[in-house]
Scaffold this motif. Structure first.
Motif, PDB file in Angstrom:
ATOM      1  N   MET A 239     -41.874  73.454  94.839  1.00 15.13           N
ATOM      2  CA  MET A 239     -42.292  72.060  94.674  1.00 15.13           C
ATOM      3  C   MET A 239     -43.469  71.974  93.708  1.00 15.13           C
ATOM      4  O   MET A 239     -43.517  71.092  92.839  1.00 15.13           O
ATOM      5  N   GLU A 242     -42.324  72.479  90.109  1.00 12.19           N
ATOM      6  CA  GLU A 242     -41.533  71.328  89.673  1.00 12.19           C
ATOM      7  C   GLU A 242     -42.437  70.117  89.392  1.00 12.19           C
ATOM      8  O   GLU A 242     -42.284  69.424  88.379  1.00 12.19           O
ATOM      9  N   ILE A 243     -43.383  69.853  90.294  1.00 11.02           N
ATOM     10  CA  ILE A 243     -44.276  68.698  90.108  1.00 11.02           C
ATOM     11  C   ILE A 243     -45.224  68.924  88.928  1.00 11.02           C
ATOM     12  O   ILE A 243     -45.470  68.006  88.129  1.00 11.02           O
ATOM     13  N   ASN A 246     -43.241  68.298  85.816  1.00 10.66           N
ATOM     14  CA  ASN A 246     -42.944  66.872  85.679  1.00 10.66           C
ATOM     15  C   ASN A 246     -44.190  66.083  85.273  1.00 10.66           C
ATOM     16  O   ASN A 246     -44.149  65.264  84.347  1.00 10.66           O
ATOM     17  N   TYR A 363     -52.538  61.157  95.503  1.00 10.09           N
ATOM     18  CA  TYR A 363     -51.181  61.528  95.912  1.00 10.09           C
ATOM     19  C   TYR A 363     -51.182  62.774  96.781  1.00 10.09           C
ATOM     20  O   TYR A 363     -51.940  63.709  96.534  1.00 10.09           O
ATOM     21  N   HIS A 364     -50.273  62.813  97.726  1.00  7.71           N
ATOM     22  CA  HIS A 364     -49.954  64.047  98.427  1.00  7.71           C
ATOM     23  C   HIS A 364     -48.508  64.417  98.146  1.00  7.71           C
ATOM     24  O   HIS A 364     -47.591  63.596  98.340  1.00  7.71           O
ATOM     25  N   ASN A 365     -48.308  65.645  97.671  1.00  7.39           N
ATOM     26  CA  ASN A 365     -46.957  66.171  97.414  1.00  7.39           C
ATOM     27  C   ASN A 365     -46.062  65.260  96.580  1.00  7.39           C
ATOM     28  O   ASN A 365     -44.886  65.032  96.924  1.00  7.39           O
ATOM     29  N   ALA A 366     -46.636  64.734  95.492  1.00  7.47           N
ATOM     30  CA  ALA A 366     -45.812  63.952  94.559  1.00  7.47           C
ATOM     31  C   ALA A 366     -46.475  64.000  93.194  1.00  7.47           C
ATOM     32  O   ALA A 366     -47.660  64.303  93.064  1.00  7.47           O
ATOM     33  N   SER A 367     -45.669  63.712  92.182  1.00  8.56           N
ATOM     34  CA  SER A 367     -46.158  63.698  90.795  1.00  8.56           C
ATOM     35  C   SER A 367     -47.027  62.466  90.557  1.00  8.56           C
ATOM     36  O   SER A 367     -46.743  61.374  91.074  1.00  8.56           O
ATOM     37  N   ARG A 369     -47.058  60.806  88.032  1.00  4.58           N
ATOM     38  CA  ARG A 369     -46.368  59.918  87.101  1.00  4.58           C
ATOM     39  C   ARG A 369     -45.930  58.586  87.722  1.00  4.58           C
ATOM     40  O   ARG A 369     -45.427  57.705  87.033  1.00  4.58           O
ATOM     41  N   PHE A 370     -46.118  58.442  89.030  1.00  2.00           N
ATOM     42  CA  PHE A 370     -45.708  57.184  89.679  1.00  2.00           C
ATOM     43  C   PHE A 370     -46.762  56.085  89.604  1.00  2.00           C
ATOM     44  O   PHE A 370     -46.537  54.980  90.086  1.00  2.00           O
TER      45      PHE A 370
ATOM     46  N   LEU B 105     -41.286  57.613  98.552  1.00  2.99           N
ATOM     47  CA  LEU B 105     -42.741  57.648  98.371  1.00  2.99           C
ATOM     48  C   LEU B 105     -43.370  56.532  99.215  1.00  2.99           C
ATOM     49  O   LEU B 105     -42.982  55.374  99.120  1.00  2.99           O
ATOM     50  N   ARG B 406     -53.141  55.224  98.455  1.00  6.69           N
ATOM     51  CA  ARG B 406     -52.809  56.580  98.899  1.00  6.69           C
ATOM     52  C   ARG B 406     -51.292  56.680  98.904  1.00  6.69           C
ATOM     53  O   ARG B 406     -50.614  55.863  99.543  1.00  6.69           O
ATOM     54  N   LEU B 407     -50.783  57.688  98.195  1.00  6.02           N
ATOM     55  CA  LEU B 407     -49.322  57.841  98.097  1.00  6.02           C
ATOM     56  C   LEU B 407     -48.912  59.152  98.737  1.00  6.02           C
ATOM     57  O   LEU B 407     -49.470  60.209  98.410  1.00  6.02           O
ATOM     58  N   TYR B 408     -47.945  59.090  99.650  1.00  7.15           N
ATOM     59  CA  TYR B 408     -47.499  60.274 100.370  1.00  7.15           C
ATOM     60  C   TYR B 408     -46.052  60.583 100.010  1.00  7.15           C
ATOM     61  O   TYR B 408     -45.170  59.745 100.172  1.00  7.15           O
ATOM     62  N   GLY B 409     -45.839  61.798  99.494  1.00  5.44           N
ATOM     63  CA  GLY B 409     -44.487  62.171  99.086  1.00  5.44           C
ATOM     64  C   GLY B 409     -44.030  63.445  99.755  1.00  5.44           C
ATOM     65  O   GLY B 409     -44.726  64.025 100.605  1.00  5.44           O
ATOM     66  N   ASP B 410     -42.824  63.880  99.403  1.00  5.41           N
ATOM     67  CA  ASP B 410     -42.347  65.191  99.836  1.00  5.41           C
ATOM     68  C   ASP B 410     -41.676  65.878  98.649  1.00  5.41           C
ATOM     69  O   ASP B 410     -40.586  66.401  98.738  1.00  5.41           O
ATOM     70  N   GLY B 411     -42.394  65.806  97.510  1.00  5.30           N
ATOM     71  CA  GLY B 411     -41.911  66.484  96.321  1.00  5.30           C
ATOM     72  C   GLY B 411     -41.382  65.561  95.231  1.00  5.30           C
ATOM     73  O   GLY B 411     -40.806  66.038  94.257  1.00  5.30           O
ATOM     74  N   GLN B 412     -41.617  64.247  95.370  1.00  2.00           N
ATOM     75  CA  GLN B 412     -41.088  63.300  94.375  1.00  2.00           C
ATOM     76  C   GLN B 412     -41.585  63.601  92.953  1.00  2.00           C
ATOM     77  O   GLN B 412     -42.769  63.807  92.726  1.00  2.00           O
ATOM     78  N   ILE B 413     -40.616  63.633  92.011  1.00  4.53           N
ATOM     79  CA  ILE B 413     -40.970  63.692  90.599  1.00  4.53           C
ATOM     80  C   ILE B 413     -40.261  62.557  89.883  1.00  4.53           C
ATOM     81  O   ILE B 413     -39.316  61.975  90.408  1.00  4.53           O
ATOM     82  N   LYS B 414     -40.746  62.246  88.676  1.00  2.00           N
ATOM     83  CA  LYS B 414     -40.158  61.133  87.934  1.00  2.00           C
ATOM     84  C   LYS B 414     -39.151  61.661  86.923  1.00  2.00           C
ATOM     85  O   LYS B 414     -39.418  62.639  86.256  1.00  2.00           O
TER      86      LYS B 414
END
Lengths: 414, 414
Positions: A239, A242-243, A246, A363-367, A369-370, B105, B406-414
């Motif tokens: 992950m 990948e992030i 990205n 961000y936590h665990n995200a790119s 780019r959002f 997300l 605050r953004l919480y993801g689980d690996g999101q990429i764009k």
């Protein structure tokens, strides 16, 4: 001499009509602009060619010339964006709050337009349509001040918008271009407090800094993004890679791309080679601190300057830390309060990072780019605010509104 | 030379701790300040005497000296206000918005402190406690810049606040006084963009205008009030006279008192004498347009200057109009966008006025004197904003906050 005060006065005179325009009237005007843009495509392209030619003569670089260019496809896109804007909910007139005082006084906080909005931007003629339409949708008048290198395109587009407004029930002067792009006129614009409610600079850090330091009109600062990705000890390696790829390479020229990877030393020992190889595979150049350079001698040592730099290119700095606190300290020191991410499976570290990093978006665990009005689901974006007043982060239609208290009594005195 | 940058740096260093302080920790600190003020009353009064003596030597006028004075009663009042502030809800940490995007997300918009707030004010030492405590309650650090005429009082109060903070879990440098009241230091304060998130000027129009025109730090403008009362043709005569007297005389020196009565000519013909007599009965001097002067020859003719003037005294201007549109035009031209009222029983006129008058607060059938954080039920007030960005109208604790996504993801990429 160009009379910017007269132009600003004309804008201000439209504000009551605009503030009281119905959603239908505003949407009709947007539809008219959308179709007028298509009808007058040839005219816009012709005028745009003048700007392109002059840019080529001035040997401007290709990416600037590309941003300047308007063709059928791009004009179609503008027109489509206008139609999408029509579909968005109109925030004006909605009741933000509503209560009654013990003395019977009823207080309603109603969402209203800001009034007259000034936009200062660089050589992107698409901003002309974009900014004007967002302002119209929210019942604001707009004064557009583009760059001299796009003056023919901007004049053509504003002419088209005004010809559409003439057919609508909105005032033609709701959208005006400051045709004089001289520095003197810009300086006057910074002092138009009597006519202008806010100035929004869109473009380079240099442009924004000038407006912030010189304007007495309130500024909505859409800032630079020196964004970081922190890979913690417990971060998932796949992950993380990948992030990182990205967030760095998907579109390196934008403000929400990352510029520095802050990496936990333990993670680096285990997965550093994989990360660095992946970055090489994506043509990313690196600058790094001594710990990384020790591992991979071919990477040049980062300077103090690097930690501050928004490369906006396929270059990334890599900084090693020994714990989340060091990561937070580095980010709060060098970051521009835009977008910062932690990749981690350690809950305490995640909470510390999300609470203590001072940025519009964490961000936590995200790119990163959002960080974008469309990705947030706002359906529109006027910019990304890195200041803390009025609006912070991606700004949609709501950022172009103010409120007004309406109080209803039956004779209350104090 | 006084090092304001060092002071500002120290303030900034406290912001993460302050932002993460719990409501209990902040309230404990406020309680400690409340009791420390009482304990050190004698010290504060002694230091205050130095300012009073020097003001007398400089032959400052009595109302300024009165505002400067601190006695037991006033210090008790400060202490009581602190205890009331403890009872108010803490906005920090509340979730302003919360949604999930189609890609999974999760976005949370959380209320956070602004950071470091600068307050520039005049010779009212009570503002020192007031501003500091509102900033602390909202997790902000504060740099206080009072006037040189109150310097001994301000130093004493800040010393007392800091001695209370030392006993608390909040950082001592959360509240600091700019001890150098020179113009040079003030000018430096206007450029502290790296350390200061917002400047709030509290005081005269002159002070506010200086800060607005010179500061590159974002300003929360708390403006002057050239407020109007429009008495429409159908306005109830008793209610109108009662509200006019209240809005003008209940406390003439404040920004939400009215300065001009705009009156419908038909109402004037019928009830004008009653109104004017009532104003005389309350020792109000008048300036009026020719229509009123024709009726009452003893009233001096108003000049253009009068329509612009915030008398802040028992003086009122009277302007005649023939319809609600003329009233709206006059008010939008001369008003300062603070508080404006219509007294009318005609629904169309009420709607036009409430929609078209551009002001922070518009009233129907009530006195403008309610534009006030306490009257609105906010329980606190940092000032009344007459600008349109960030906050408009009375500003309570919420105006001292920003938000953070605050953004919480689980690996999101764009």
């Amino acid at each position: 001499m160009y009379d910017i005060i007269e132009v600003a006065k004309q804008a201000k005179e439209t504000t009551i009509t605009l503030a009281n325009a119905t959603t239908e009237e505003k949407n009709d005007a947007l539809e008219l602009i959308a179709s007028e843009l298509i009808k007058q495509q040839a005219f816009i392209v012709k005028e745009n060619k003048l700007d392109i030619e002059s840019a080529k003569e001035k040997r401007m670089n290709d990416s600037i010339i590309d941003r300047l260019r308007l063709d059928e496809q791009r004009i179609n896109d503008m027109s489509t964006a206008l139609k999408q804007l029509v579909e968005l909910e109109d925030p004006i007139g909605t009741v933000a709050d509503d209560w009654e005082r013990p003395n019977g006084l009823k207080i309603k906080q109603v969402v209203v337009p800001i009034g007259v909005i000034g936009i200062i931007y660089e050589a992107r003629p698409n901003v002309t349509v974009d900014a004007a339409s967002l302002c119209l949708k929210t019942g604001n008048a707009v004064l557009l001040r583009g760059s001299s290198s796009a003056i023919h395109s901007n004049k053509a587009i504003v002419k088209v918008i005004q010809s559409a407004l003439e057919k609508s029930s909105l005032p033609v002067n709701a959208v005006q271009l400051i045709e004089d792009t001289s520095r003197e006129t810009a300086e006057k614009m910074f002092r138009l407090n009597d006519y202008l409610d806010v100035l929004i600079p869109r473009g380079s850090k240099n442009l924004i800094d000038t407006v912030v330091s010189k304007s007495s009109v309130p500024v909505l600062e859409t800032g630079a993004g020196n964004c970081h990705l922190f890979i913690d000890e417990t971060a998932d390696p796949d992950m993380s890679i990948e992030i990182a790829i990205n967030a760095k390479t998907q579109r390196p020229s934008v403000c929400n791309a990352i510029e520095t990877i802050v990496v936990h030393s333990k993670w680096l020992e285990e997965y550093g080679d994989q990360l660095i190889n992946a970055l090489y595979d994506h043509d990313v150049a690196m600058r790094a601190d001594d710990k990384v350079v020790e591992m991979r001698k071919e990477i040049p040592l980062a300077t103090e300057e690097d930690w501050h730099t928004e490369y906006l290119d396929k270059i990334v700095a890599i900084k090693t830390v020994n714990n989340v606190e060091e990561a937070i300290t580095h980010i709060n020191h060098y970051g521009t309060k835009h977008s910062e991410a932690i990749l981690s499976e350690n809950n305490d570290h995640i909470v510390s990072f999300m609470n203590q990093v001072d940025a519009a978006c964490v961000y936590h665990n995200a790119s990163t780019r959002f960080t974008d009005g469309f990705e947030f689901g706002f359906g529109a974006e006027i910019g990304i605010s890195t200041q803390k007043l009025h609006a912070r982060g991606p700004m949609g239609l709501k950022a172009l509104t103010s409120t007004k208290y309406r109080l209803y009594g039956d004779g209350q005195i104090k």
